[in-house]
Motif scaffolding. Structure first.
Motif, mmCIF file in Angstrom:
data_model
loop_
_atom_site.group_PDB
_atom_site.id
_atom_site.type_symbol
_atom_site.label_atom_id
_atom_site.label_comp_id
_atom_site.label_asym_id
_atom_site.label_seq_id
_atom_site.Cartn_x
_atom_site.Cartn_y
_atom_site.Cartn_z
ATOM 1 N N GLY A 26 41.158 47.357 47.570
ATOM 2 C CA GLY A 26 40.167 47.286 48.637
ATOM 3 C C GLY A 26 39.656 48.652 49.059
ATOM 4 O O GLY A 26 38.457 48.816 49.326
ATOM 5 N N ALA A 27 40.542 49.629 49.099
ATOM 6 C CA ALA A 27 40.120 50.988 49.478
ATOM 7 C C ALA A 27 39.163 51.562 48.442
ATOM 8 O O ALA A 27 38.112 52.119 48.791
ATOM 9 C CB ALA A 27 41.343 51.889 49.652
ATOM 10 N N ILE A 28 39.502 51.423 47.161
ATOM 11 C CA ILE A 28 38.627 51.944 46.102
ATOM 12 C C ILE A 28 37.323 51.153 46.058
ATOM 13 O O ILE A 28 36.230 51.728 45.962
ATOM 14 C CB ILE A 28 39.337 51.899 44.725
ATOM 15 N N VAL A 73 29.336 40.637 51.032
ATOM 16 C CA VAL A 73 30.172 40.241 49.894
ATOM 17 C C VAL A 73 31.575 40.839 50.042
ATOM 18 O O VAL A 73 32.582 40.155 49.836
ATOM 19 C CB VAL A 73 29.525 40.668 48.557
ATOM 20 N N ALA A 74 31.639 42.088 50.428
ATOM 21 C CA ALA A 74 32.931 42.749 50.613
ATOM 22 C C ALA A 74 33.734 42.042 51.706
ATOM 23 O O ALA A 74 34.931 41.779 51.536
ATOM 24 C CB ALA A 74 32.725 44.220 50.968
ATOM 25 N N ARG A 75 33.079 41.719 52.800
ATOM 26 C CA ARG A 75 33.756 41.029 53.896
ATOM 27 C C ARG A 75 34.326 39.695 53.416
ATOM 28 O O ARG A 75 35.443 39.316 53.782
ATOM 29 C CB ARG A 75 32.789 40.814 55.060
ATOM 30 N N MET A 76 33.589 38.988 52.576
ATOM 31 C CA MET A 76 34.091 37.717 52.028
ATOM 32 C C MET A 76 35.315 37.956 51.150
ATOM 33 O O MET A 76 36.270 37.164 51.180
ATOM 34 C CB MET A 76 33.001 36.991 51.237
ATOM 35 N N HIS A 77 35.301 39.031 50.366
ATOM 36 C CA HIS A 77 36.475 39.378 49.559
ATOM 37 C C HIS A 77 37.694 39.579 50.471
ATOM 38 O O HIS A 77 38.766 39.015 50.234
ATOM 39 C CB HIS A 77 36.226 40.669 48.768
ATOM 40 N N PHE A 78 37.519 40.397 51.496
ATOM 41 C CA PHE A 78 38.635 40.759 52.378
ATOM 42 C C PHE A 78 39.114 39.544 53.187
ATOM 43 O O PHE A 78 40.312 39.315 53.317
ATOM 44 C CB PHE A 78 38.240 41.903 53.316
ATOM 45 N N LEU A 79 38.165 38.781 53.716
ATOM 46 C CA LEU A 79 38.508 37.595 54.501
ATOM 47 C C LEU A 79 39.249 36.570 53.648
ATOM 48 O O LEU A 79 40.265 36.001 54.074
ATOM 49 C CB LEU A 79 37.243 36.977 55.108
ATOM 50 N N THR A 80 38.750 36.324 52.446
ATOM 51 C CA THR A 80 39.378 35.351 51.552
ATOM 52 C C THR A 80 40.816 35.746 51.245
ATOM 53 O O THR A 80 41.732 34.916 51.309
ATOM 54 C CB THR A 80 38.566 35.208 50.244
ATOM 55 N N ALA A 122 43.848 33.759 47.057
ATOM 56 C CA ALA A 122 43.941 35.166 47.478
ATOM 57 C C ALA A 122 43.818 36.121 46.287
ATOM 58 O O ALA A 122 43.398 37.268 46.458
ATOM 59 C CB ALA A 122 45.245 35.414 48.222
ATOM 60 N N GLN A 123 44.178 35.655 45.098
ATOM 61 C CA GLN A 123 44.079 36.528 43.926
ATOM 62 C C GLN A 123 42.637 36.702 43.444
ATOM 63 O O GLN A 123 42.301 37.737 42.859
ATOM 64 C CB GLN A 123 44.943 35.987 42.779
ATOM 65 N N SER A 128 38.286 40.155 41.318
ATOM 66 C CA SER A 128 36.880 40.543 41.423
ATOM 67 C C SER A 128 36.744 42.035 41.724
ATOM 68 O O SER A 128 35.969 42.746 41.074
ATOM 69 C CB SER A 128 36.189 39.718 42.508
ATOM 70 N N MET A 129 37.523 42.504 42.705
ATOM 71 C CA MET A 129 37.447 43.941 43.048
ATOM 72 C C MET A 129 37.920 44.804 41.885
ATOM 73 O O MET A 129 37.305 45.824 41.575
ATOM 74 C CB MET A 129 38.266 44.236 44.310
ATOM 75 N N ALA A 130 39.002 44.384 41.230
ATOM 76 C CA ALA A 130 39.523 45.157 40.095
ATOM 77 C C ALA A 130 38.487 45.244 38.982
ATOM 78 O O ALA A 130 38.257 46.317 38.407
ATOM 79 C CB ALA A 130 40.816 44.533 39.583
ATOM 80 N N LEU A 131 37.837 44.130 38.692
ATOM 81 C CA LEU A 131 36.807 44.119 37.649
ATOM 82 C C LEU A 131 35.649 45.040 38.028
ATOM 83 O O LEU A 131 35.165 45.822 37.195
ATOM 84 C CB LEU A 131 36.315 42.692 37.423
ATOM 85 N N GLN A 132 35.213 44.973 39.267
ATOM 86 C CA GLN A 132 34.109 45.837 39.694
ATOM 87 C C GLN A 132 34.499 47.317 39.657
ATOM 88 O O GLN A 132 33.682 48.176 39.305
ATOM 89 C CB GLN A 132 33.655 45.433 41.098
#
Length: 153
Positions: free
Chosen positions: A87-89, A99-106, A134-135, A140-144
Motif C-alpha cells: 500500500g505504501a509503494i 480506486v486506491a480507497r477501494m483497494h484499502f477499504l476492501t 482481502a487478497q 492488484s497493487m502488487a501487479l501495478q
C-alpha cells in the motif's frame, strides 16, 4: 501562520492508506489484548514465570481457545505486514484516489471480517471468503507496482 504540511500529507491516496493501515494496526492490538484476556481467563500461560504468578506451573500449558487467538494474530501479521509495504509503494504510483480507497477499504473490511470469523468460529467458508477478498487488492497493487517498475529491472 499555519505550518505547511509535508508533501506526503498532501497525497490523498497516502492519507487514505494511512487511515486504513492505522485501523488495521489497532485491530491487531485488540486481538493481542483479547489473546491476553483469554490466557488469563483460561489460565493457560506460555511462560513458567507467568504461570507461577497466576497459580502454579500446572498453568504453563496450551489451550485451544488461546491458540485460536494466537493463530488469528499470526494470520494478521502474515497478511497485514505485506499490505503495509504494498500500500505504501502503491500510494507513490499516483493511482486514482477512488480506486486506491477501494483497494484499502476492501482489504481492511476483509481482514476485520476474517478476524471476527476466526474468533467467533463462524461457519465455513466465511473466514476463507474474507481472506480471499482481502487478497484481491493486494494482488492488484502488487501487479501495478511490478508493471510500474519493470522498466527499471
Amino acid at each position: 501562520r499555519a505550518a505547511r504540511s509535508p508533501k506526503m500529507m498532501e497525497n490523498k491516496v497516502f492519507l487514505s492508506f494511512t487511515f486504513y493501515s492505522t485501523i488495521l494496526i489497532l485491530k491487531m492490538y485488540v486481538v493481542a489484548i483479547i489473546t491476553g484476556q483469554v490466557r488469563l481467563r483460561k489460565k493457560a500461560f506460555a511462560n513458567p514465570e507467568d504461570a507461577l504468578r497466576n497459580g502454579g506451573l500446572q498453568f504453563c500449558r496450551e489451550d485451544p481457545d488461546v491458540e485460536r487467538c494466537r493463530r488469528a494474530h499470526c494470520n494478521d501479521m502474515e497478511n497485514i505486514f505485506p499490505f503495509l509495504f504494498l500500500g505504501a509503494i502503491y500510494s507513490l504510483l499516483d493511482p486514482s484516489p477512488a480506486v486506491a480507497r477501494m483497494h484499502f477499504l476492501t482489504f481492511c473490511v476483509g481482514r476485520i471480517i476474517h478476524t471476527i470469523a476466526y474468533l467467533l468460529r463462524l461457519r465455513a467458508p466465511t473466514r476463507s471468503v474474507a481472506y480471499g477478498v482481502a487478497q484481491l487488492p493486494c494482488f492488484s497493487m502488487a501487479l501495478q507496482i511490478l508493471l510500474a517498475t519493470t522498466p527499471y529491472w
